[in-house]
Every structure is written in C-alpha cells, then in structure tokens.
Enzyme design. Sequence first.
Site, PDB file in Angstrom:
ATOM      1  N   ASP A  60      31.816  45.301  49.036  1.00 27.54           N
ATOM      2  CA  ASP A  60      32.782  44.336  48.504  1.00 27.54           C
ATOM      3  C   ASP A  60      32.793  43.032  49.293  1.00 27.54           C
ATOM      4  OD1 ASP A  60      33.546  45.859  46.395  1.00 27.54           O
ATOM      5  OD2 ASP A  60      35.516  46.406  47.172  1.00 27.54           O
ATOM      6  N   ASN A 130      40.424  37.978  46.589  1.00 28.37           N
ATOM      7  CA  ASN A 130      41.146  39.215  46.890  1.00 28.37           C
ATOM      8  C   ASN A 130      42.570  38.930  47.378  1.00 28.37           C
ATOM      9  OD1 ASN A 130      39.522  41.346  46.191  1.00 28.37           O
ATOM     10  ND2 ASN A 130      39.098  42.002  48.278  1.00 28.37           N
ATOM     11  N   ASP A 131      42.663  38.259  48.518  1.00 32.25           N
ATOM     12  CA  ASP A 131      43.989  38.093  49.106  1.00 32.25           C
ATOM     13  C   ASP A 131      44.001  37.005  50.166  1.00 32.25           C
ATOM     14  OD1 ASP A 131      42.768  39.300  51.397  1.00 32.25           O
ATOM     15  OD2 ASP A 131      43.284  41.276  50.640  1.00 32.25           O
ATOM     16  N   ASP A 159      54.584  41.866  61.365  1.00 33.26           N
ATOM     17  CA  ASP A 159      53.188  41.488  61.629  1.00 33.26           C
ATOM     18  C   ASP A 159      52.680  40.394  60.706  1.00 33.26           C
ATOM     19  OD1 ASP A 159      53.194  43.381  63.579  1.00 33.26           O
ATOM     20  OD2 ASP A 159      51.771  44.748  62.635  1.00 33.26           O
ATOM     21  N   ALA A 171      43.038  46.487  47.811  1.00 30.56           N
ATOM     22  CA  ALA A 171      42.419  46.371  49.135  1.00 30.56           C
ATOM     23  C   ALA A 171      43.487  46.438  50.229  1.00 30.56           C
ATOM     24  CB  ALA A 171      41.604  45.081  49.199  1.00 30.56           C
ATOM     25  N   GLN A 229      38.340  36.004  55.848  1.00 31.20           N
ATOM     26  CA  GLN A 229      37.750  34.951  56.665  1.00 31.20           C
ATOM     27  C   GLN A 229      38.856  34.122  57.316  1.00 31.20           C
ATOM     28  OE1 GLN A 229      34.293  34.834  57.031  1.00 31.20           O
ATOM     29  NE2 GLN A 229      34.497  36.729  55.850  1.00 31.20           N
TER      30      GLN A 229
END
Length: 246
Positions: A60, A130-131, A159, A171, A229
């Site tokens: 992925d 994705n996110d 967090d 995910a 990233q």
Amino acid sequence: MLGLVVHPRRHIDEALQALREWADKHKVAVGQVPIAGQSRRIAEPIDVASCDLVLALGGDGTTLAALHAAAPASRPVLGVACGSIGVLTSVSAAHVSWALDRVDAGEWVPRRLPGLHVASDARDIGVSINDLVVIRNGPGQVITAITVADELYGRTAGDGLVVATPVGSSAYNTAAGGPILAPGAEGMVITPLALHGGVVPPLVASPDSRLGIAVEPGYGGSRLELDGQERGATPAMLTVSFRRDY
C-alpha cells in the site's frame, strides 16, 4: 509505456520478471518513475506523463507513492502486492501478466480516489489519499480544537489525531479505534489518538464539511504527516476539505 514505482527493499523479483516478459512480448517500453527518496534503480528514469500505465510493485505504501506521482499527469496506477495483501493493491505478483492482458484488452474500470486537501493560513500543504496525522513529536501532549463548518465539535489532549478518507479509514484510523467507511461511502473520519482524559468519540463528517483543527503542541512539539510522509512541524491552524477526485 509502462512506468514502475518499486518498494525500496521488498522482494519484487517475481512480479518484475513477469512484467518484463510481458513487455518484451508486446514490445512495450518499461521505465522507472522517479520518487523522492527512492534509491532502488531497476530501469531507466522516465517522466510519468509519458506513461500509459504506472505499476506499483510492493504494498500500500508503494501504491500511495505511485498514486501521488501519477496524479498530476492523470495516469492510472495498478498496485501489485509483493508479499502481502493491501487495500490499494489490485493484484498479486503471480497475476501481473493476467492483469496486463486485461488492461491491454480494455477490460478494466478506472476507480477515482478521493483525497483530503490540507491548508494552513491559505497556504496549500498538500493532498492525502489515506490520511493526515497530527502527532506529538516528543514528551507532552498535543491539544487540539476540532471544528466542523465553524462549529466546535470537541477538544482533545493526547497523542494527536487522525483525519482519514474512506479508503484510509481502514488504515491508521482503524488502528486508533476509528470506524471503517464501507465502499461507496463519502466523508471524512476524525479519530483522536490516545486521549489523556475526557471523551471525544470518532466523528464521521460529510464530504461537504470543512474541518478546522487548531493545534497547540506540548513542549515536545508536534508534527504533521500526510500519507505517512512527514511535513515538518504542525501549523497552529489547519483546514481540511474533502476532494471527491484527486
């Protein structure tokens, strides 16, 4: 022209051999699409705009990198699972030739993926498939205030948080306890990460909503990640909007 994006370490020999044999048989050129941080070279570099199809050999994460590389040129991406099954990969390494035959025959249906457009103070930060994740970068808590259409939804201390697309909901969002959006559903999922107190349940917002995330990092700081990233320190204010087609 076939363009390749490859996993930096995973074994891809089976898929790569099948792809090259298919390309030789059909007299199709193969090149490698340059990706930032990619040191594994298996073919001559090519411009993604010259590709008819981009193949991601890995999992992925590799497919996400290929999708981001192909999006500006609107090139289709075929994800090939080499070693594991992923949500974004379409076929296994053993079925590369079969998949390319289907594409060559026109027996395939493109699927457009939505994204999350992230900005700060009218400055574009990027689009995630994705996110996006706001996460503490050391000791201490990250405090956030989440608004939906300028209405306060909740404040978190912990967090950080995850905002995911329907595809990305399976995910990191799921690992954090958020819901999975079924295929065909639209919207954004906001899930706090390891709250240190209080109750702020995960929220599914409509695709037409505009999210605001005010961030107050602890003394350890916080960082922003798009599709895994790092984008550096988190701005004090983020706006997030849903894009049906990335």
